[in-house]
Enzyme design. Sequence first.
Site: not given
Length: 577
Positions: A43, A114, A151
């Site tokens: 990330e 994300k 994530c």
Amino acid sequence: MAVLVGLAQLNLRLGDLDGNAEMVLAAYDEAVRAGAQVVVFSELTVSGYPPEDLLLKPAFVEGAAQALSRIASHTGAVPAVVGFPEDTGWGGPVRLWNSAALCWDGAVRGVFRKHLLPNYAVFDEQRYFVPGSDAGPLLTVDGVAVGVSICEDLWGPPRTADATADDGGLPSVVGGEADTSPALAQVAMGAQVLVNLNGSPYRRGKQADREAVARTRAAALGVPVVYVNQVGGQDELVFDGNSFVTDASGQVICRLDAFTPQVAVCEVPLAGEPSAGGGVVAALPDPLEEVWQALVVATRDYVRKNGFTDVAVGLSGGIDSSAVAAIAADALGSAHVHGVSMPSRYSSDGSRTDAAQLAKNLGIDFRTVPIEPAHAALAGMLDAPAAPGGSAAEVAAADLTDQNLQSRIRGVLLMALSNRFGWLVLTTGNKTETSVGYTTLYGDTAGAYAVIRDVPKLLVYELCRWRNRQGDGERVPQACIDKPPSAELRPDQRDDQSLPPYELLDPLVEAYVEGDLSAAEMLDVAQQLSADPDVVHRVTRLVDIAEYKRRQSPPGPRITAKSFGKDRRMPITNFFR
């Protein structure tokens, strides 16, 4: 069928956009040479994680975009999946996406943004980013459709038409509601493999939680999961790597080493295909080894990434300073650690010889600077409060003043050595003492990095015993482990004269600081420990009133579920009890 996935587990340098790009290019080439059909990074690879308020600087975001362009132009037919901060172009205080670039044949060919932005514990992503909403695009790797997420997007209870997974109480950003992560949508779109880019900081036991989540989601959705994390220390955080792959049944078929930069290629079988073993499955470290490695890596990176080579540690002959010196020696090498004994009129002969023996065991530089001349001179300047005929309160205050004076003299000496030789000073306070304010502000809090700030007292002992069992001789003298803990700032002083026994204090601090328990709940804990309720009231009060000290103390690595600093942000002026 199977896909050969390159996992690039790197120790990035936050803000070093060009340096990070160089690491990415080298890792990409290494993975391609090893046969990877796609290479996955962590990330916010380009910027490093977490970039915090650097993201508010337009020049930083633009520099990250330029670094990504350089990375993309280097790619060939093998795709690279690279995390970066993406400018939305909207303007305003929040104008970024936390994104993953899908790069091949010299350009960025697609972007995933994300969805789920964590805003708890050490995470503060809603301050900087806006959430993505598009589950695509899917990446096609030699005919295999690959879904990409970042994530937190992997976490949460997955829901399918015929099954609901049980996460066993693991954290969920969706609170048990319908699955809002992109994984389900990606599988519905035809994804046969899910890859997940992570900036997941270490805490004790976290790897088990990560793998449980990935196994659950893989089994529920019927697709393999690839989880890539970074390694290395970044201020209060340390990243443990432990990147891994599960097959479609949820079995872990590949795991990289903990706390070690590594590039590896894993053969990932598709659903219904037999697993060929995937790759090397590194064993998880022993729990004490894991903590020791975290502290070593955090210390090494804090020192070196901030431009230092050597450190100074005040050695008292006690367990805390012994642990810090041993960690520093493992992190930096013995030649770069300087132990300083600063005995006072109250220092026992045993403490002086134990400090010298520790330095000999570790092979570190050792010097002695007695503080008596400075102590006598400064105490003489402050003699009036302890004059004969003073009240008991005045005498007690004078005694405490004298104790703190010794600690502050030592802090001044260590900082003077830092100025003279360019050494970075490591402080030696543990979490238990820091919690209840059993520290001297501007004394033993003077320094740049608090190595064991998040390590409870009893765990310090366990770590030293573990280190002594590692086959390279006794590192921490047994005398340092066996002696009753004492600050040695007045005659015959012991910690248990001022504090409850650590066997009682450690669990009370953990319940109050990490568990955020109420007064009534704390009394229940006290009952379980057979502790007097008055002890609970005293401990919680000490924790509350010491906030001003902690706010002025140096940072240190996080190893528990809740550390001071990023994790626990209490007001200093606070009347809630």
